[in-house]
Scaffold this motif. Structure first.
Motif, PDB file in Angstrom:
ATOM      1  N   UNK A 192       0.838  -1.203   0.000  1.00 26.30           N
ATOM      2  CA  UNK A 192       0.000   0.000   0.000  1.00 26.30           C
ATOM      3  C   UNK A 192       0.873   1.254   0.000  1.00 26.30           C
ATOM      4  N   UNK A 193       1.935   1.226   0.807  1.00 29.68           N
ATOM      5  CA  UNK A 193       2.808   2.398   0.952  1.00 29.68           C
ATOM      6  C   UNK A 193       3.873   2.482  -0.143  1.00 29.68           C
ATOM      7  N   UNK A 194       3.865   1.535  -1.071  1.00 24.77           N
ATOM      8  CA  UNK A 194       4.822   1.524  -2.185  1.00 24.77           C
ATOM      9  C   UNK A 194       6.243   1.250  -1.701  1.00 24.77           C
ATOM     10  N   UNK A 195       6.360   0.493  -0.596  1.00 23.12           N
ATOM     11  CA  UNK A 195       7.669   0.167  -0.033  1.00 23.12           C
ATOM     12  C   UNK A 195       8.131  -1.231  -0.465  1.00 23.12           C
ATOM     13  N   UNK A 196       7.569  -1.703  -1.561  1.00 21.21           N
ATOM     14  CA  UNK A 196       7.925  -2.998  -2.129  1.00 21.21           C
ATOM     15  C   UNK A 196       7.650  -2.901  -3.622  1.00 21.21           C
ATOM     16  N   UNK A 197       8.374  -3.652  -4.427  1.00 20.50           N
ATOM     17  CA  UNK A 197       8.217  -3.542  -5.879  1.00 20.50           C
ATOM     18  C   UNK A 197       6.816  -3.890  -6.364  1.00 20.50           C
ATOM     19  N   UNK A 198       6.323  -3.153  -7.354  1.00 16.23           N
ATOM     20  CA  UNK A 198       4.965  -3.352  -7.863  1.00 16.23           C
ATOM     21  C   UNK A 198       4.768  -4.732  -8.482  1.00 16.23           C
ATOM     22  N   UNK A 199       5.858  -5.370  -8.893  1.00 15.44           N
ATOM     23  CA  UNK A 199       5.764  -6.711  -9.477  1.00 15.44           C
ATOM     24  C   UNK A 199       5.281  -7.743  -8.461  1.00 15.44           C
ATOM     25  N   UNK A 200       5.305  -7.380  -7.180  1.00 16.34           N
ATOM     26  CA  UNK A 200       4.969  -8.331  -6.120  1.00 16.34           C
ATOM     27  C   UNK A 200       3.470  -8.473  -5.879  1.00 16.34           C
TER      28      UNK A 200
END
Length: 280
Positions: A192-200
């Motif tokens: 949600x916070x964009x603290x992980x790659x969008x591919x995930x």
């Protein structure tokens, strides 16, 4: 909801390099996302750094209500951890953090002097999950654009030493993340916070999870105010479908991206996704 996992090759390599460099480091600055300080804590950092001085940096303080600032500081201080609130984009909280970093490394030079050696710059490392604002924070600490930064996971891919002053050298490390995200509730918050790659993850699932989470936290008035559609009685999936129908011609992917971007950019207001466990 599908399992969220993300461990690209550059992160695995960065973690190996980071572990090698840690033996040369005097002070560790662990950067957390103020919206999710618990979910953005790497579970293995304590094990990696051992007894080295550790400063906890709660970045993006501007994205949560001021009343929560002292609550988080008190929560971590009770665990014996030094905490500093910062806003890397605006340069808030930088001077106290610099002073604390230098002070935490003083023991190194005291030991060197006792051996008849000259003082050297304190070596600090900045670590944390991807996209929690490490690079922007480093640029503020240095006082110039020394490293590349941006609101996207995975921009920093190489370890790089940066001289802040005669007193401090700083190691900028790529975002690190556990090989397996055991806590999927935390993983959703990272997405949600964009603290992980969008591919995930799937955008629509994560946007629906955002609606459900804000409903659980009883902070749903923003939906009525911003989108003119109250969320009461609707699941996250139903709300997403309703919003897509009214605003984007049934395009749920576009609607999901809009919801997440509005939250990530602070357009929904100061909305934390976590509170200290002992929050009153």
């Amino acid at each position: 909801m599908p399992t969220i996992q993300w461990y690209p090759g550059h992160i695995a390599k960065a973690e190996r390099e980071l572990k090698k460099q840690l033996k040369y480091v005097d002070v560790v600055l662990e950067v957390l996302d103020a919206r999710i300080p618990l979910a953005s804590q790497h579970p293995q950092v304590s094990q990696w750094i051992g007894n080295k001085p550790r400063l906890l940096v709660i970045n993006r303080q501007d994205m949560i209500p001021e009343a929560l600032h002292s609550q988080w500081v008190n929560y971590f201080q009770r665990q014996g951890i030094d905490v500093y609130l910062t806003d890397g984009q605006q340069g808030i909280g930088i001077k106290p953090l610099l002073k604390a970093t230098q002070k935490a490394g003083e023991a190194v030079n005291e030991k060197r002097r006792s051996r008849g050696m000259r003082d050297r710059a304190v070596r600090a490392v900045v670590i944390g999950f991807p996209n929690v604002g490490k690079s922007a924070l480093i640029n503020r600490l240095v006082g110039r654009k020394a490293v590349q930064s941006g609101r996207k996971a995975g921009i920093t891919r190489q370890l790089k030493w940066v001289r802040i002053s005669q007193q401090i050298d700083l190691l900028d490390a790529p975002g690190v993340i556990p090989p397996k995200l055991e806590d999927q509730k935390a993983a959703i918050k990272l997405a949600i916070c964009d603290d992980i790659g969008e591919a995930a993850y799937d955008l629509q699932n994560v946007a629906a999870a955002l609606v459900d989470l804000l409903s659980e936290l009883e902070t749903t008035e923003i939906f009525d105010q911003r989108y003119n559609i109250p969320v009461e009685g609707l699941s996250g999936e139903s709300y997403l479908a309703t919003l897509a129908s009214q605003r984007h011609n049934e395009d749920q992917e576009r609607t999901a991206r809009e919801l997440l971007n509005d939250f990530r950019k602070g357009l929904m207001g100061k909305l934390p996704l976590e509170y200290p466990p002992d929050y009153l």
